[in-house]
Scaffold this active site. Structure first.
Site, PDB file in Angstrom:
ATOM      1  N   HIS A 125      38.560 -13.344  22.075  1.00  0.00           N
ATOM      2  CA  HIS A 125      39.344 -12.628  23.083  1.00  0.00           C
ATOM      3  C   HIS A 125      40.381 -11.725  22.430  1.00  0.00           C
ATOM      4  CE1 HIS A 125      42.709 -12.180  25.948  1.00  0.00           C
ATOM      5  NE2 HIS A 125      41.731 -12.051  26.857  1.00  0.00           N
TER       6      HIS A 125
ATOM      7  N   ASN B 196      13.036  -9.336  12.168  1.00  0.00           N
ATOM      8  CA  ASN B 196      13.153  -9.042  10.739  1.00  0.00           C
ATOM      9  C   ASN B 196      11.821  -8.538  10.184  1.00  0.00           C
ATOM     10  OD1 ASN B 196      14.762  -9.387   8.095  1.00  0.00           O
ATOM     11  ND2 ASN B 196      12.884 -10.515   7.691  1.00  0.00           N
ATOM     12  N   ALA B 197      10.705  -9.196  10.626  1.00  0.00           N
ATOM     13  CA  ALA B 197       9.387  -8.734  10.180  1.00  0.00           C
ATOM     14  C   ALA B 197       9.045  -7.381  10.788  1.00  0.00           C
ATOM     15  CB  ALA B 197       8.330  -9.779  10.564  1.00  0.00           C
TER      16      ALA B 197
ATOM     17  N   GLY C 164      23.296  -4.581  10.801  1.00  0.00           N
ATOM     18  CA  GLY C 164      23.408  -4.545   9.357  1.00  0.00           C
ATOM     19  C   GLY C 164      24.474  -5.466   8.818  1.00  0.00           C
TER      20      GLY C 164
ATOM     21  N   LEU D 125      23.409 -11.281   8.834  1.00  0.00           N
ATOM     22  CA  LEU D 125      23.516 -12.618   9.411  1.00  0.00           C
ATOM     23  C   LEU D 125      22.240 -13.067  10.129  1.00  0.00           C
ATOM     24  CD1 LEU D 125      27.123 -12.510  10.920  1.00  0.00           C
ATOM     25  CD2 LEU D 125      26.332 -13.887   8.995  1.00  0.00           C
ATOM     26  N   GLY D 126      21.201 -12.247  10.161  1.00  0.00           N
ATOM     27  CA  GLY D 126      20.006 -12.588  10.932  1.00  0.00           C
ATOM     28  C   GLY D 126      19.342 -13.857  10.444  1.00  0.00           C
ATOM     29  N   LEU D 127      19.000 -13.908   9.146  1.00  0.00           N
ATOM     30  CA  LEU D 127      18.356 -15.094   8.601  1.00  0.00           C
ATOM     31  C   LEU D 127      19.307 -16.277   8.542  1.00  0.00           C
ATOM     32  CD1 LEU D 127      16.194 -13.569   5.726  1.00  0.00           C
ATOM     33  CD2 LEU D 127      15.453 -14.329   7.990  1.00  0.00           C
TER      34      LEU D 127
END
Length: 462
Positions: free
Chosen positions: A269, A370-371, A425, A428-430
């Site tokens: 917040h 991601n793939a 970018g 943090l995806g994996l």
């Protein structure tokens, strides 16, 4: 080499063979032993009981049953020998009335005299017949005449035939007079009582094992991110103590997660308020190259903030529920095809798995996106057995070097060649995908794909 050295070498070789044989025997015995607590506790109860009963039965058979049977057989043989002596010393009793009367009234025997040819040939002795062995031995030692006995033809009577000078004496004796017939009853009572007590002990042991199994199931469910409803400490004092410690640990973990969620909500917040003021101030400055650059920086900062909060928040608050994984994978396939990628889905096994639906879908979606970012073809395969759910995402992209496949799971790690970039970018995806998989008690691994690119494997327990 001297003879002494040769002897020492032979002894060492023999000792080595003995040691190897002993180790092999120990490994075999260890492989045969039960691995569970219930089986081991049952073995601890059964083995001493069986050994004790074996020793007691052996001592009883050797010292009581055998001895008493031999003494009874000897007494019957002595009575028969006395009747033979009366037959020899009183030939004037041609009808043998006195011998029959003495045998019937005094010795509890039935005596008859048959022609000399009325003696059968010796037959095979019954196996494990203590009476047959004892009686044959006593007649051979005390009477020393040709004889024939039948200890199995009639259940309550033993028939004995002894060849005399001109006749054959046939004697019928009661079986209990020559045999300790009540010994089997003692053995049956001993074995029966032991079996009853063993059944009672097994029932009590099963009740003592159940609280431990419930504690293990509760810990496993909590480790998979599932709720543990209705779990209470039960069983022995030590088991209750362990269960209470588990409940306290569970409360601390849940309290920590709740505090983290509350803190992140406050931080979110506050930071969103600051970013909103930045956007308003930039909007008031008008349009210029510098302002556009600042707007892009603020937008990127907002995306990074959202990604970080999503990573830190994890899947807290969502409850596990049965989910159709085949339908999940079909949705991912549709999303990939909507973005222009060739994709296929295959699922093997029973598709319903208990997971946190939104979180697990996000985990798989991160891997598929991601793939999709680096490849044209995507293959999604699911397999469920009695232990695990395994989902693999294969692509034909450039892949990731084997030395960096663990590094890319680190938060905020961005590599030019490694594909660890989400939409903003932030890198943090994996990391988010692995965090969700581990919250379900599983993990994610990366490897070579048969398509030539990267294979991401998600494995979680069912």
């Amino acid at each position: 080499m001297t003879s002494l050295d040769a002897g020492i070498a032979t002894l060492r070789s023999a000792a080595g063979h003995v040691s190897a044989a002993w180790d092999a025997l120990a490994r075999w015995m260890k492989s045969m032993m039960p691995t569970g607590l219930y089986g081991r506790a049952l073995l601890i109860m059964i083995v001493p009981m069986v050994l004790l009963q074996s020793v007691v039965a052996f001592v009883f058979m050797e010292r009581h049953w055998n001895t008493v049977t031999r003494r009874l057989s000897a007494a019957v043989t002595q009575d028969i020998a006395a009747l033979i002596e009366i037959y020899r010393l009183y030939p004037q009793d041609a009808e043998r009335t006195i011998i029959r009367q003495i045998a019937r009234e005094r010795l509890m025997l039935s005596v008859d005299f048959l022609p000399e040819s009325e003696i059968p040939p010796p037959g095979p002795k019954p196996f494990f017949s203590l009476l047959d062995q004892a009686l044959s031995q006593e007649i051979s030692q005390r009477i020393r005449r040709p004889f024939w006995i039948d200890t199995v033809g009639r259940s309550n009577i033993v028939e004995i035939r002894i060849r005399l000078d001109d006749t054959v004496m046939r004697v019928f004796a009661l079986r209990h007079a020559a045999y300790a017939s009540n010994s089997e009853i003692f053995l049956f009572w001993m074995v029966g009582t032991s079996l009853f007590l063993l059944a009672v002990a097994i029932a009590f042991l099963r009740n003592q094992i159940k609280p431990i199994l419930r504690l293990a199931d509760a810990a496993e469910s909590f480790g998979k991110g599932r709720d543990v409803p209705g779990f209470k400490p039960r069983g022995a004092r030590e088991v209750r103590r362990a269960a209470q410690a588990f409940i306290e640990m569970k409360r601390r973990v849940e309290r920590t997660m709740e505090q983290r969620t509350t803190m992140l909500a406050g931080v979110s917040h506050d930071l969103r308020t600051v970013l909103t003021r930045f956007k308003l101030e930039l909007a008031l400055l008008g349009d210029s190259t510098e302002v556009e650059a600042l707007k892009r920086d603020v937008d990127e900062m907002g995306r990074m903030l959202e990604a970080y909060l999503a990573f830190a928040r994890g899947d807290s608050g969502e409850q596990s529920e049965p989910t159709d994984m085949a339908a999940f994978l079909d949705e991912l396939k549709v999303d990939a095809e909507r973005n222009g990628h060739r994709s296929s889905v295959n699922f093997h096994g029973y598709p319903v798995v208990t997971v946190k639906p939104a979180a697990f879908k996000r985990c798989l979606a991160n891997l598929v996106s991601n793939a999709a970012r680096f490849a044209d073809t995507i293959e999604i395969t699911g397999h469920r057995d009695h232990r695990n759910l395994t989902v693999t995402v294969d692509d034909d992209g450039p892949g990731i070097p084997s030395t960096m496949r663990e590094e890319v799971f680190k938060p905020f790690l961005r590599l030019d060649d490694a594909r660890n970039q989400d939409e903003g970018g932030t890198g943090l995806g994996l990391a988010i995908a692995r965090d969700i998989a581990r919250s379900h008690g599983g993990d994610i691994t990366l490897g070579e794909s048969p398509l030539g690119g990267l294979r991401a494997t998600v494995r979680v327990p069912v």
